[in-house]
Design a protein around this motif. Structure first.
Motif: not given
Length: 143
Positions: A21-36
């Motif tokens: 869910e947290a990884d999906e929130a990062v994606k949905q927020a338009g943040l780069d997966p590398l930032l994650g």
């Protein structure tokens, strides 16, 4: 030594679901997966979790991260390698992990919107939980 994932597997599975869910929130927020991955690495540095550091450093490299940026992520505020948004996310992750510093005014440069602040916060909460599971369970980290 107690392996928390084996002792209470349903709690472990719930953490896996929360991680998704947290990884999906990062994606949905338009943040780069590398930032994650950078957030996961920094949180793991702060918590001293070798298992998660190795895993997320490898994940970051697989996503195209450079060795120079990985080398300085522990002192991100002293380098010019990170974008304003990455600096804000790393500062926020430190605030959530340490619950004291840096203060919001130190990291909030306006480059993260409310949805992104929430996504990075949840990602950091989950990473803190994973670090504690790995450290408490004494996951082996060898060459």
């Amino acid at each position: 030594m107690v392996n928390l994932s084996k002792q209470h597997p349903s709690a472990y599975k719930s953490l896996i679901a929360l991680n998704g869910e947290a990884d999906e929130a990062v994606k949905q927020a338009g943040l780069d997966p590398l930032l994650g991955e950078l957030v996961k690495i920094r949180v793991s540095q702060l918590n001293g979790c070798a298992f998660c550091l190795r895993m997320h450093t490898r994940d970051a490299i697989a996503k195209g991260e450079t060795s120079d940026r990985l080398a300085v992520v522990a002192a991100w505020w002293e380098s010019q390698y990170f974008t304003d948004q990455e600096q804000a996310a790393l500062g926020l992750a430190e605030e959530v992990t340490r619950l004291s510093v840096p203060a919001r005014e130190d990291w909030d440069n306006g480059s993260l919107n409310d949805e992104q602040i929430s996504a990075v916060s949840w990602l950091t909460v989950v990473m803190n939980a994973w670090n504690r599971v790995a450290i408490r369970s004494h996951y082996p980290v060898g060459p």
